[in-house]
Design an enzyme around this catalytic site. Structure first.
Site, PDB file in Angstrom:
ATOM      1  CB  CYS A  30      -9.240 -23.951  13.662  1.00 32.09           C
ATOM      2  SG  CYS A  30      -9.090 -22.936  15.159  1.00 32.09           S
ATOM      3  CG  ASP A  66      -6.054   5.994  -3.484  1.00 33.86           C
ATOM      4  OD1 ASP A  66      -5.061   5.616  -2.821  1.00 33.86           O
ATOM      5  OD2 ASP A  66      -7.202   5.595  -3.239  1.00 33.86           O
ATOM      6  CG  ASP A 111      -2.083   0.932   1.098  1.00 34.26           C
ATOM      7  OD1 ASP A 111      -2.215   1.555   0.035  1.00 34.26           O
ATOM      8  OD2 ASP A 111      -2.849   1.061   2.065  1.00 34.26           O
ATOM      9  CB  CYS A 139     -11.329 -24.026  18.288  1.00 34.13           C
ATOM     10  SG  CYS A 139     -11.322 -22.250  17.929  1.00 34.13           S
ATOM     11  CB  ALA A 170     -12.834   5.529   0.748  1.00 40.55           C
ATOM     12  CB  CYS A 176     -14.029 -22.850  15.548  1.00 45.42           C
ATOM     13  SG  CYS A 176     -12.665 -22.905  14.369  1.00 45.42           S
TER      14      CYS A 176
END
EC number: 2.4.2.48
Length: 490
Positions: free
Chosen positions: A280, A127, A92, A283, A195, A278
Site C-alpha cells: 500500500c 436490542d 448504531d 508501506c 454480541a 504490504c
C-alpha cells in the site's frame, strides 16, 4: 426486505447489492463499514470515500444523542453534512454501551426517531447484546425483550430509513436460529448478528462459525447479514463464506492507536517489524523504523491508513473469489494464518450441507489444497448425486485406472469425490486439480462415496481397483466389495 439483491453465490458467500433509498446509493456487498467516532476522526469520512472507496460507514447515534457538543449541530446540519460524507450512513443505537456499561437512558422509539431526524440511512433499535456463555435462562429472557423491541421498531414511522433487526441468542444455536426467524418476521431490512465481538476478541472462531451458521438457518436468504464488530481482515473470507455481507469495526483506528499493524494473517506490532509485508502507499513510502520515529499522531494516522488499505484490499479479494468461484480456496488459505482460524474453518465445514444449498453446481475449477478440502460442499453434493445416477448391470468396476470389458459397467474413482460414471469425467467438480501425493482425508472421503454407492445398489457386485489406498480408507469400503490394488501383480 426488498432492498437487497444477490447477484452471485459461492458456498453461502454472496455478491450482492444493497439499495439504500434515503442515501440514494446502492452499495455492493460484501463490504466494510468503517466505524467513525464523531468526536475523534482518525481518518476523515471524506478521505474514506476518496482514498479507499468507502460507500457506507457507521457511527453511533447514542453518542450524538447524548453529546453536549454535537447533538444540536447534528440536528441542525444533518448527519451527512456533519461528517462530510455523501455515501450511506448506518447508525448504531447504544447497544454497545449497554453491553459495556449495563445501562443507557434511551428507548427504541426515541433513538429511532432521533436517527431518522438526523438523517441516518440505516437505523438500529435498542436490542440487548447477550454475551457468550451466559446461562440459558438469561439468554432466553433477554432474547424475548429484544424481540419485543424489534416488533415495536417495526411500527415506528422511519420513512425511507432502513431499520436493522439485530439477532441475539448468545452461544445457543437453537436460540440464534429462532431469533433470526423472528427477526425476519418483523419485516425489517438488515440483520446484524449481535454480541459476537467477545468471541472474536478471544479468537473463538469455531464458536463464531457455529453462531453465524445458526443465524443463517433462521434468516434464509431474505436480506443482508451484518456481522457486528467484525473488522479484522483475517476473518472476512470465512465470514463471507458463511453468508455475511456487511462488516464493521473501529479496528483500523484502535489498532493504529496501539501501534498495531493489520495483515490478512493476523496482527503485528510495529516495533517488531523490520520490513513491511504490504504494497500500500503507506508501506511503500515508509519503513517501519521511519514510522516508529514519528510523533504519535502522525504514526497513528499512517497506521490507520495502512490498516484501511489492507481491510479494503481483503474485501476486494473476497469479492473476486466469489466471482471466480474459489472462495473456499481463499478461506483455506486464510485459515493457515492462525490455529484458531483453522478451527473456525473446520467448524465452517461442519455446516457443508448448509453451504451446499446455495453453492453453484458448476465452477471453473476445484483445487484440492488441504485435508479440509475433502469436506467441502462439492464433495457432499457429488456423493448425494449418487442417489440419482443409475448403475447398469450386475458386475460393476470402480477404478482409478482404465475401464475393463470384463465388467458390465466401469466407473471412474477420483479422491476425494469417489465413484462417478465415465461420461461425467469432464464435468465440475470431477475436473478437480489434486496433488499427486494425495492425503489420507481424500482417500477416506472417496471410500465414503464408494460405500454410499454400494449401499444404494445391494444387488450389484462391485470391484474396487484403488491406487494404494491407506487402511483407514479401505476400512470404510463395505465387506462385499472385492478389492484390488491398481499396481499389484495378479
Amino acid at each position: 426486505m426488498t432492498n437487497f439483491e444477490v447477484r452471485q453465490y459461492d458456498a453461502a458467500g454472496r455478491l450482492g447489492e444493497l439499495t439504500v433509498p434515503r442515501a440514494g446509493v446502492t452499495v455492493e456487498t460484501p463490504t466494510i463499514l468503517p466505524v467513525v467516532n464523531p468526536h475523534v476522526q482518525t481518518v476523515a469520512p471524506a478521505t474514506l470515500a476518496s482514498e479507499f472507496g468507502a460507500e457506507i460507514l457507521i457511527t453511533n447515534s447514542y453518542i450524538l444523542h447524548g453529546s453536549d457538543d454535537l447533538r444540536e449541530p447534528v440536528l441542525e446540519q444533518g448527519l451527512h453534512d456533519l461528517l462530510g460524507f455523501d455515501g450511506a450512513i448506518m447508525t448504531d443505537s447504544g447497544s454497545f454501551q449497554l453491553a459495556e456499561y449495563g445501562d443507557i437512558d434511551v428507548t427504541t422509539e426515541e433513538i429511532l426517531e432521533f436517527q431518522h431526524e438526523i438523517g441516518s440511512d440505516i437505523g438500529t433499535p435498542v436490542d440487548i447484546p447477550t454475551p457468550p456463555d451466559v446461562d440459558r435462562e438469561r439468554a432466553t429472557e433477554e432474547l424475548k425483550t429484544t424481540q419485543e423491541r424489534l416488533e415495536h421498531a417495526a411500527t415506528v414511522d422511519t420513512g425511507e430509513m432502513l431499520v436493522s433487526a439485530p439477532v441475539q441468542g448468545a452461544t445457543y444455536p437453537d436460540l440464534r436460529e429462532r431469533a433470526a426467524a423472528d427477526a425476519v418476521s418483523t419485516g425489517l431490512d438488515v440483520f446484524p448478528l449481535g454480541a459476537v465481538v467477545p468471541l472474536m476478541n478471544e479468537y473463538r472462531y469455531a464458536d463464531l462459525a457455529d453462531v453465524v451458521a445458526a443465524c443463517k438457518r433462521g434468516l434464509g436468504e431474505v436480506g443482508p447479514v451484518h456481522l457486528f464488530g467484525a473488522g479484522h481482515p483475517m476473518m472476512f473470507a470465512m465470514a463471507a463464506a458463511l453468508g455475511c455481507d456487511l462488516f464493521d469495526s473501529a479496528a483500523y483506528a484502535l489498532y493504529a492507536r496501539d501501534d498495531r499493524y493489520l495483515t490478512v494473517q493476523g496482527t503485528e506490532l510495529l516495533d517488531e517489524l523490520s520490513y513491511f509485508p504490504c504494497h500500500c502507499p503507506v508501506c511503500t513510502d515508509h519503513t517501519p523504523a521511519e514510522l516508529d520515529a514519528m510523533d504519535a499522531d502522525a504514526r497513528e494516522e499512517l497506521l490507520a491508513r495502512h490498516n484501511l488499505h489492507v481491510t479494503y484490499g481483503e474485501i476486494r479479494t473476497v469479492k473476486q473469489a466469489i466471482r471466480s468461484g474459489n472462495l473456499m480456496e481463499l478461506v483455506d488459505s486464510r485459515a493457515r494464518g492462525h490455529p484458531e482460524m483453522l478451527d473456525g474453518y473446520r467448524a465452517l465445514l461442519d455446516h457443508s450441507e448448509q453451504l451446499e444449498r446455495t453453492d453453484p453446481v458448476s465452477k471453473d475449477a476445484f483445487f484440492y489444497t488441504s485435508t479440509e478440502s475433502a469436506r467441502r460442499p462439492e464433495v457432499r453434493r457429488h456423493q448425494d448425486r449418487l442417489e440419482r445416477l443409475p448403475v447398469e448391470g450386475e458386475e460393476v468396476l470402480l477404478t482409478e485406472g482404465s475401464s475393463s470389458a470384463q465388467y458390465d459397467e466401469s466407473w471412474g474413482v477420483l479422491p476425494p469425490f469417489g465413484p462417478y460414471p465415465r461420461e461425467l469425467a469432464d464435468t465440475y467438480p470431477l475436473t478437480a486439480e489434486t496433488p499427486d501425493r494425495t492425503d489420507r482425508a481424500a482417500y477416506e472421503a472417496a471410500a465414503t462415496g464408494v460405500r454410499r454407492l454400494v449401499e444404494l445398489h445391494p444387488d450389484v457386485s462391485f470391484t474396487l481397483v484403488h491406487d494404494d489406498w491407506p487402511a483407514t480408507a479401505l476400512d470404510r469400503v463395505p465387506e462385499g466389495v472385492r478389492l484390488r490394488d491398481l499396481h499389484a501383480r495378479d
